[in-house]
Design an enzyme around this catalytic site. Sequence first.
Site, short mmCIF file in Angstrom:
data_model
loop_
_atom_site.label_atom_id
_atom_site.label_comp_id
_atom_site.label_asym_id
_atom_site.label_seq_id
_atom_site.Cartn_x
_atom_site.Cartn_y
_atom_site.Cartn_z
N GLY A 60 46.52 -19.45 23.30
CA GLY A 60 47.07 -19.40 24.64
C GLY A 60 47.43 -17.98 25.05
O GLY A 60 46.58 -17.10 25.09
N SER A 127 43.42 -16.79 17.47
CA SER A 127 43.65 -16.08 18.72
C SER A 127 45.15 -15.79 18.88
O SER A 127 45.75 -15.14 18.04
CB SER A 127 43.07 -16.88 19.87
OG SER A 127 42.98 -16.13 21.05
N TRP A 128 45.78 -16.29 19.93
CA TRP A 128 47.23 -16.14 20.09
C TRP A 128 47.98 -16.80 18.94
O TRP A 128 49.04 -16.33 18.52
CB TRP A 128 47.66 -16.72 21.43
CG TRP A 128 49.15 -16.85 21.61
CD1 TRP A 128 49.87 -18.01 21.62
CD2 TRP A 128 50.10 -15.79 21.80
NE1 TRP A 128 51.21 -17.75 21.80
CE2 TRP A 128 51.39 -16.39 21.92
CE3 TRP A 128 50.00 -14.41 21.88
CZ2 TRP A 128 52.55 -15.65 22.11
CZ3 TRP A 128 51.16 -13.66 22.07
CH2 TRP A 128 52.41 -14.28 22.18
N ASP A 280 32.46 -12.38 19.55
CA ASP A 280 33.63 -12.66 20.39
C ASP A 280 33.99 -11.44 21.23
O ASP A 280 34.20 -10.35 20.69
CB ASP A 280 34.82 -13.06 19.49
CG ASP A 280 36.01 -13.56 20.29
OD1 ASP A 280 35.89 -13.72 21.52
OD2 ASP A 280 37.05 -13.83 19.67
N HIS A 308 34.31 -16.98 20.40
CA HIS A 308 35.72 -17.36 20.23
C HIS A 308 35.89 -18.84 19.89
O HIS A 308 37.01 -19.29 19.69
CB HIS A 308 36.45 -17.04 21.53
CG HIS A 308 37.92 -16.81 21.38
ND1 HIS A 308 38.45 -15.77 20.63
CD2 HIS A 308 38.99 -17.50 21.86
CE1 HIS A 308 39.77 -15.82 20.69
NE2 HIS A 308 40.13 -16.86 21.42
#
Length: 334
Positions: A60, A127-128, A280, A308
């Site tokens: 996110g 990711s986040w 990515d 991703h």
Amino acid sequence: MAPVWEALSMVRMAGMSATALHTSPPPFDSGWLPVSGGHRLYYEQRGLPEGIPALILHGGPGSGCSPVMAGFFDPERYRVILLDQRGAGKSLPAGCREENTTPALIDDIEVLRRHLGIDRWLVVGGSWGATLGILYAAAHPGQLSGLLLRNPFLARAADLDWFFGGARQRHPEAWRFWAALGAPEAPGAMLPWLGECFRCAPPSELVAHVAAWYVWECALAKIPSRSLSQADSDVLQLRYRLQLHYFRHACFIAEGGLLAAAERIAAVNVPIHVVQGLADHVCPASATAVLLEQLPNADCTWVEAVGHDPYAPAMQTATLGLVDSFAALGRFTP
């Protein structure tokens, strides 16, 4: 940064070669955990109650967890914990930005660990979620049994500038949707512009901005986009508002703070592994190379031709192998 396309990813895999995800049983426990600021965090536990505890941190900010995520873990060996961060997924209040900061999210993880009576757990994030995994590991190294990161987001000003306009030369077709809305091209200008758009425009006028954002991130992630329904647009608008809250505050992380946290966990005596898609453009491989310089004790699996998407066949197969090897050997073996 987050995969908003998770459901689509599974559909696109039909007929493609990939190691199959595990079939995850229904949760054996779930609930809403009260934390500071009036937030109530939704969590659920799946798999074996006596199994290896593994916490999944979603991307996110604001994406929320999906039951599909539990499919990377053998339900006969793992106790999988899914946590929706503040304002995300089923957590309440939905989309709430008040008292929603990165330090609060790190505190929430520890509150959940104590609530569940877990001593040490494997922390897994993409990711986040990888950002939070590194920060949590630096703050609570004694609570880790291992750390598995996918396509980590470093949360530097350069990373935000790259995503919000810097990559337009690499993705001109996707950029034209932003350009049609008047997006500025100067470095650092797009986030303030987007913030003003989302602050002043009524929700009905933000449909085109939501669609442009969605097409843009899919292009950088190397994932096909699709037409959005009104329901899709409403969900994404709530999520993007929360992301803007974080991104306009530099993710509530001091510049270079994530790399400093990585340096602090370099001496932690637990297995650490990074898996990175080489195609990515949301969280590029060049950033992961910088991160690995601060993590000399970490191993890395580079996955060719994958962006991703955690469910791309090669990425899915690589992740399943790493998770299975940790259960069998207590370490990550590609």
